[in-house]
Enzyme design. Structure first.
Site, PDB file in Angstrom:
ATOM      1  N   ALA A  62       0.855  -1.189   0.000  1.00 59.55           N
ATOM      2  CA  ALA A  62       0.000   0.000   0.000  1.00 59.55           C
ATOM      3  C   ALA A  62       0.889   1.237   0.000  1.00 59.55           C
ATOM      4  O   ALA A  62       2.045   1.174   0.424  1.00 59.55           O
ATOM      5  CB  ALA A  62      -0.864  -0.023   1.256  1.00 59.55           C
ATOM      6  N   GLY A 101       0.472  -5.157   0.622  1.00 63.61           N
ATOM      7  CA  GLY A 101      -0.636  -5.139  -0.328  1.00 63.61           C
ATOM      8  C   GLY A 101      -0.243  -5.696  -1.686  1.00 63.61           C
ATOM      9  O   GLY A 101      -1.097  -6.232  -2.403  1.00 63.61           O
ATOM     10  N   GLU A 104      -0.651  -9.266  -1.352  1.00 61.45           N
ATOM     11  CA  GLU A 104      -2.092  -9.539  -1.195  1.00 61.45           C
ATOM     12  C   GLU A 104      -2.818  -9.480  -2.543  1.00 61.45           C
ATOM     13  O   GLU A 104      -3.704 -10.283  -2.805  1.00 61.45           O
ATOM     14  CB  GLU A 104      -2.699  -8.567  -0.182  1.00 61.45           C
ATOM     15  CG  GLU A 104      -2.187  -8.864   1.233  1.00 61.45           C
ATOM     16  CD  GLU A 104      -2.618  -7.826   2.242  1.00 61.45           C
ATOM     17  OE1 GLU A 104      -2.185  -6.667   2.110  1.00 61.45           O
ATOM     18  OE2 GLU A 104      -3.401  -8.156   3.144  1.00 61.45           O
ATOM     19  N   GLU A 124       3.747  -5.903   7.197  1.00 57.06           N
ATOM     20  CA  GLU A 124       2.904  -4.886   7.843  1.00 57.06           C
ATOM     21  C   GLU A 124       3.224  -4.708   9.325  1.00 57.06           C
ATOM     22  O   GLU A 124       3.175  -3.585   9.840  1.00 57.06           O
ATOM     23  CB  GLU A 124       1.420  -5.243   7.674  1.00 57.06           C
ATOM     24  CG  GLU A 124       0.857  -4.913   6.292  1.00 57.06           C
ATOM     25  CD  GLU A 124       1.094  -5.991   5.254  1.00 57.06           C
ATOM     26  OE1 GLU A 124       1.905  -6.905   5.512  1.00 57.06           O
ATOM     27  OE2 GLU A 124       0.467  -5.939   4.183  1.00 57.06           O
TER      28      GLU A 124
HETATM   29  N1  3HC Z   1       4.536   3.481   0.108  1.00 63.41           N
HETATM   30  C1  3HC Z   1       4.991   4.708  -0.200  1.00 63.41           C
HETATM   31  N2  3HC Z   1       6.294   4.954  -0.455  1.00 63.41           N
HETATM   32  C2  3HC Z   1       7.139   3.915  -0.407  1.00 63.41           C
HETATM   33  C3  3HC Z   1       6.716   2.618  -0.107  1.00 63.41           C
HETATM   34  C4  3HC Z   1       5.338   2.416   0.160  1.00 63.41           C
HETATM   35  N3  3HC Z   1       4.845   1.205   0.432  1.00 63.41           N
HETATM   36  N4  3HC Z   1       7.782   1.793  -0.138  1.00 63.41           N
HETATM   37  C5  3HC Z   1       8.834   2.575  -0.456  1.00 63.41           C
HETATM   38  N5  3HC Z   1       8.448   3.848  -0.621  1.00 63.41           N
HETATM   39  C6  3HC Z   1       9.281   4.997  -1.022  1.00 63.41           C
HETATM   40  C7  3HC Z   1      10.350   5.284   0.014  1.00 63.41           C
HETATM   41  O1  3HC Z   1       9.874   6.126   1.027  1.00 63.41           O
HETATM   42  C8  3HC Z   1      11.415   5.925  -0.840  1.00 63.41           C
HETATM   43  O2  3HC Z   1      11.038   7.265  -1.036  1.00 63.41           O
HETATM   44  P1  3HC Z   1      12.164   8.415  -1.154  1.00 63.41           P
HETATM   45  O3  3HC Z   1      13.013   8.028  -2.326  1.00 63.41           O
HETATM   46  O4  3HC Z   1      11.349   9.634  -1.350  1.00 63.41           O
HETATM   47  O5  3HC Z   1      12.908   8.380   0.133  1.00 63.41           O
HETATM   48  C9  3HC Z   1      11.294   5.201  -2.178  1.00 63.41           C
HETATM   49  O6  3HC Z   1       9.991   4.616  -2.183  1.00 63.41           O
HETATM   50  C10 3HC Z   1      12.317   4.103  -2.379  1.00 63.41           C
HETATM   51  O7  3HC Z   1      12.276   3.236  -1.254  1.00 63.41           O
HETATM   52  P2  3HC Z   1      13.610   2.645  -0.607  1.00 63.41           P
HETATM   53  O8  3HC Z   1      14.620   3.712  -0.457  1.00 63.41           O
HETATM   54  O9  3HC Z   1      13.182   1.893   0.601  1.00 63.41           O
HETATM   55  O10 3HC Z   1      14.076   1.663  -1.775  1.00 63.41           O
HETATM   56  P3  3HC Z   1      14.804   0.259  -1.663  1.00 63.41           P
HETATM   57  O11 3HC Z   1      15.047  -0.171  -3.049  1.00 63.41           O
HETATM   58  O12 3HC Z   1      15.935   0.332  -0.700  1.00 63.41           O
HETATM   59  O13 3HC Z   1      13.722  -0.739  -1.000  1.00 63.41           O
HETATM   60  C11 3HC Z   1      11.582  -1.765  -0.747  1.00 63.41           C
HETATM   61  C12 3HC Z   1      12.573  -1.074  -1.698  1.00 63.41           C
HETATM   62  C13 3HC Z   1      12.149  -3.102  -0.273  1.00 63.41           C
HETATM   63  C14 3HC Z   1      10.315  -1.998  -1.490  1.00 63.41           C
HETATM   64  C15 3HC Z   1      11.340  -0.865   0.489  1.00 63.41           C
HETATM   65  O14 3HC Z   1      11.018   0.432   0.046  1.00 63.41           O
HETATM   66  C16 3HC Z   1      10.246  -1.305   1.403  1.00 63.41           C
HETATM   67  O15 3HC Z   1      10.447  -2.174   2.214  1.00 63.41           O
HETATM   68  N6  3HC Z   1       9.063  -0.674   1.307  1.00 63.41           N
HETATM   69  C17 3HC Z   1       7.980  -0.847   2.217  1.00 63.41           C
HETATM   70  C18 3HC Z   1       7.283  -2.154   2.023  1.00 63.41           C
HETATM   71  C19 3HC Z   1       6.135  -2.288   2.974  1.00 63.41           C
HETATM   72  O16 3HC Z   1       6.244  -2.120   4.158  1.00 63.41           O
HETATM   73  N7  3HC Z   1       4.967  -2.637   2.417  1.00 63.41           N
HETATM   74  C20 3HC Z   1       3.801  -2.821   3.185  1.00 63.41           C
HETATM   75  C21 3HC Z   1       3.025  -1.560   3.197  1.00 63.41           C
HETATM   76  S1  3HC Z   1       1.621  -1.693   4.265  1.00 63.41           S
HETATM   77  C22 3HC Z   1       0.463  -2.475   3.326  1.00 63.41           C
HETATM   78  O17 3HC Z   1       0.731  -2.912   2.238  1.00 63.41           O
HETATM   79  C23 3HC Z   1      -0.886  -2.580   3.943  1.00 63.41           C
HETATM   80  C24 3HC Z   1      -1.720  -3.556   3.248  1.00 63.41           C
HETATM   81  O18 3HC Z   1      -1.801  -4.741   3.976  1.00 63.41           O
HETATM   82  C25 3HC Z   1      -3.104  -3.047   3.034  1.00 63.41           C
END
Ligand code: 3HC
Ligand code: NAI
Length: 701
Positions: A62, A101, A104, A124
């Site tokens: 998400a 997500g 998912e 999450e």
């Molecule tokens: N939403 C919004 N922005 C995100 C994001 C997300 N899910 N994931 C990454 N970004 C942004 C970062 O903030 C960063 O922004 P910036 O350049 O402005 O600082 C940019 O994307 C690049 O991210 P990284 O620097 O972390 O890039 P990497 O290549 O090192 O890592 C990644 C990539 C492994 C995908 C890492 O970004 C990550 O772990 N992201 C989060 C994943 C996550 O937690 N997903 C679950 C979200 S909650 C959800 O899905 C709820 C659902 O159940 C409904």
């Protein structure tokens, strides 16, 4: 180019998500997928659908920036529904990371294929929430409860081969970046040819064998033990239990309700703050944003002690050449043995394979001849913490290092401007303050000195990323960000002991706050002699005359901590468990009497506030003096270098969450009871409190 496109390849409709950098599932992505799924279903020439993402990764979850804001339609359930209810088979084609997500959505598809290098996970809980797009209901139906528990409760992704073995993905794809789209088309073609019907996970049952109640109980107990104080893992287990006991729709409703409650919790706000704070810390200050980092692949390290060896291992692990300098043959042998022994241990623990072990060993060389550094691109000094020794090294380096080489010091406290001043190239000098053990600890303080060139700073940030550190930029002051703040934290622990709290009470109160260990346990582990020697180097006026009375006496009795079998605690042979020691209580009472302190009963709340608010107050000073660029950088420093509980977001976020007016009042209260020398609110803290603002507002301005 639209965010979500549909194009036809023969009888297959390919829906491609293109939302850089990580294809986060924003409103535009959700809407786009629904539109294109409907279009593909309506198109009589399309017989099967592939869902794929462009760029470096499949959907990474998400869009976290939408959290806490008014929900935007369409929501996740609608997208999930559109995918699963598609009457044409939908195949998710995964590369990079399918997270949260993203996974998912893939689970709502009827089949999944993945590139062999991909990772799949539901992280999450690391954001203080639970999977909220029916992941807790579909995953156990597909892979069974044990793996679903492992993935959802830990939040750690698994590799595509493991996912394949578990049935989470139906096929693995080898080869280059183009192999996945090709394989996805071929897979879809086969589904059409074979007439395979869509497989909807919501219609399956969770496989059960009677061990489920035990598994859930064990997962709850493990989560309580390993993730003390953290709510989301427990809540995720509740949602998984619902997958076992309720029909799909009811389980999904329960999951959504739990998600809502988690989303509103202070913990999830703190964990989301930590996520973004970590990424913000990597941003260079304005004056360095356009600097081009210098290329590097040869690292010089001077000093092969605790830190030098750890730094060397971190660099070797990233494939960099390392040339180490030691001062004589004996020290050289010790350092060489230490590096090779560590590489052997890393191999034995399975963290590297034999080939990497050989490569890393071959990248390393050691000598006593400083001239060997003439080709090094970055040289990191890690010798004794004495200004004269450091200056002498930097004078020598100025003679042997090539033009354009970056010269760094790993000093913990000393003035980097003074060190730079002995060379003819102060623009090439900065601090790289690693934490011990340097190959394990994630934090790296990058210390920008007055004359450090922007491209030197930019290069340091690239180095940090390469060796997998979380870097925070600090400016020069005694102790930079982390150790400067630590002084107050340790001072309060020392004073609280004298005023009447036992070491056990102090450490337990801080552990209950969420730290993995208390301040006095930490001092015993690090060795009290280090602080003792350091204090001798600096003017006594820096320190509280009472704070270190007990520790000084203990060091003078050769009770230096774990390494001498006794310190603030006593230790039984071969055991690191800290045991209370009446002898220390007696010394404490004597010292309190000498200091004229009447001992009293102290509450746990006072212990926590004095230790933690001393961090906050000093943090505010560092911000005001621009030693730290952002309050969130201070938080990252404490999360990654000092064990501050992540679910509290870091000291500055914690203070903001409690309310800076309340923090200010509490500090003033301590001023009245224990004295204003240390307990006067920092001017910035007072100002923000008066304006009703937080440190987060300060960062945003
Ligand atoms: N939403 C919004 N922005 C995100 C994001 C997300 N899910 N994931 C990454 N970004 C942004 C970062 O903030 C960063 O922004 P910036 O350049 O402005 O600082 C940019 O994307 C690049 O991210 P990284 O620097 O972390 O890039 P990497 O290549 O090192 O890592 C990644 C990539 C492994 C995908 C890492 O970004 C990550 O772990 N992201 C989060 C994943 C996550 O937690 N997903 C679950 C979200 S909650 C959800 O899905 C709820 C659902 O159940 C409904
Ligand atoms: P250490 O005492 O373990 O190692 C220092 C090494 O430097 C020794 O092996 C010594 O032989 C070598 N050395 C001394 N003079 C030399 C010279 N002229 N040429 C080549 N080698 C020389 O010390 P440690 O703990 O590794 O600390 C090194 C530096 O790192 C210090 O500045 C310290 O403040 C800093 N630091 C230490 C941390 C820790 O937890 N130990 C954490 C962060 C920084």
């Amino acid at each position: 180019m639209s965010t979500v496109s549909l194009h036809k390849q023969g009888r297959i409709g390919v829906i491609a998500v293109d939302h850089p950098p990580v294809n986060a599932i924003s409103q535009a992505v959700r809407e786009g997928i629904i539109t294109q799924i409907n279009a593909a279903n309506a198109d009589g020439h399309i017989a099967a659908i592939v869902l794929i993402a462009k760029g470096r990764t499949f959907m990474a979850g998400a869009d976290i920036t939408e959290f806490g804001k008014a929900p935007k339609s369409p929501g996740f359930p609608q997208v999930i529904n559109a995918l699963e209810q598609s009457h044409k088979p939908v195949i998710a084609a995964i590369h990079g990371t399918a997270l949260g997500g993203g996974l998912e959505l893939a689970l709502a598809c009827h089949f999944r294929i993945a590139h062999e290098g991909a990772k799949l996970g539901l992280p999450e809980v690391t954001l203080g929430i639970i999977p909220g797009a029916q992941g807790t209901q579909r995953l156990p139906r597909l892979v069974g409860l044990p793996l679903a528990l492992e993935m959802i409760v830990s939040g750690k992704p698994i590799t595509a081969p493991k996912a394949h073995q578990a049935g989470l993905v139906d096929d693995l794809v080898k080869g280059d970046a183009d192999a996945l789209p090709r394989a996805a088309i071929a897979y879809a073609d086969k589904i059409i040819t074979d007439g395979t019907a869509p497989r909807r996970l919501s219609q399956m049952e969770v496989p059960q064998n009677g061990s489920e109640a035990d598994l859930l109980a064990k997962a709850r107990a493990d989560a309580t033990r390993k993730m003390r104080g953290v709510l989301a893992p427990q809540k995720a287990i509740d949602a998984l239990e619902a997958a076992l006991t309720l029909p799909f729709e009811d389980g999904a409703a329960k999951e959504r309700a739990i998600l809502g409650a988690c989303m509103a919790s202070p913990q999830s706000k703190a964990l989301q703050h930590a996520f973004f704070a970590e990424r913000k810390a990597a941003r260079l200050p304005k004056h360095a944003q356009n600097a081009t980092p210098r290329p590097f692949n040869q690292i010089g390290i001077i000093g092969g002690g605790t830190m030098g060896c750890g730094i060397a291992l971190a660099c070797l692990g990233a494939g960099l050449y390392v040339t180490m300098i030691e001062r004589d043959a004996d020290a050289l042998k010790r350092a060489q043995n230490s590096i090779h022994k560590s590489l052997d241990e890393i191999l034995a623990r399975g963290r590297i394979d034999k080939a990497a072990h050989t490569t890393q060993g071959a990248l390393f060389s050691i000598t006593t001849d400083m001239a060997a550094l003439s080709e090094a691109d970055i040289i990191i000094e890690a010798v004794f913490e004495k200004m004269e020794v450091k200056k002498s090294i930097f004078r020598d380096l100025d003679k042997v290092a090539k033009k354009g080489a970056i010269l760094a010091t790993n000093t913990s406290y000393l003035n980097v401007d003074d060190i730079a001043s002995v060379t003819g190239r102060p623009a090439d000098i900065l601090g790289l303050h690693f934490f011990s053990p340097a190959n394990i600890m994630k934090l790296l303080e990058v210390v920008e000195a007055k004359k450090t060139a922007p491209d030197v700073l930019a290069t340091a940030m690239v180095l940090a990323k390469k060796i997998r550190k979380i870097a925070v930029i600090a400016r020069v002051c005694h102790g930079f960000i982390g150790n400067r703040m630590l002084e107050g934290y340790l001072r309060e622990a020392g004073l609280l002991m004298l005023e009447g709290a036992t070491p056990q009470q102090i450490d337990k109160a801080i552990r209950d706050f969420g730290y993995p260990m208390g301040p006095l346990q930490m001092i015993d582990m690090a060795g009290m002699d280090i602080g003792y020697m350091l204090r001798k180097q600096f003017p006594a006026s820096r320190f509280d005359p009472n704070a270190y009375r007990v520790m000084n006496r203990l060091v003078e009795m050769d009770r230096k901590g774990q390494k001498t079998g006794a310190g603030i605690y006593r230790y039984e042979a071969g055991n690191r468990t800290p045991l209370p020691d009446p002898a220390v209580d007696k010394i404490t009472e004597e010292e309190a009497q000498k200091a004229g302190i009447t001992r009293r009963t102290i509450s746990d709340e006072e212990i926590v506030d004095r230790c933690i608010l001393s961090l906050v107050n000093e943090g505010a000073r560092l911000l005001e003096d621009r030693i730290a660029m952002r309050a969130s950088d201070i938080d990252v420093t404490y999360l990654y270098g000092y064990g501050f509980p992540r679910w509290r977001g870091g000291p500055m976020f914690y203070a903001s969450q409690r309310g800076l007016d309340k923090i200010c009042d509490r500090i003033k209260q301590f001023g009245e009871t224990v004295g204003t020398r240390w307990w006067t609110p920092a001017p910035l803290l007072q100002k923000l409190a008066q304006e009703g603002k937080t440190f987060t507002d300060f960062d945003a301005e």
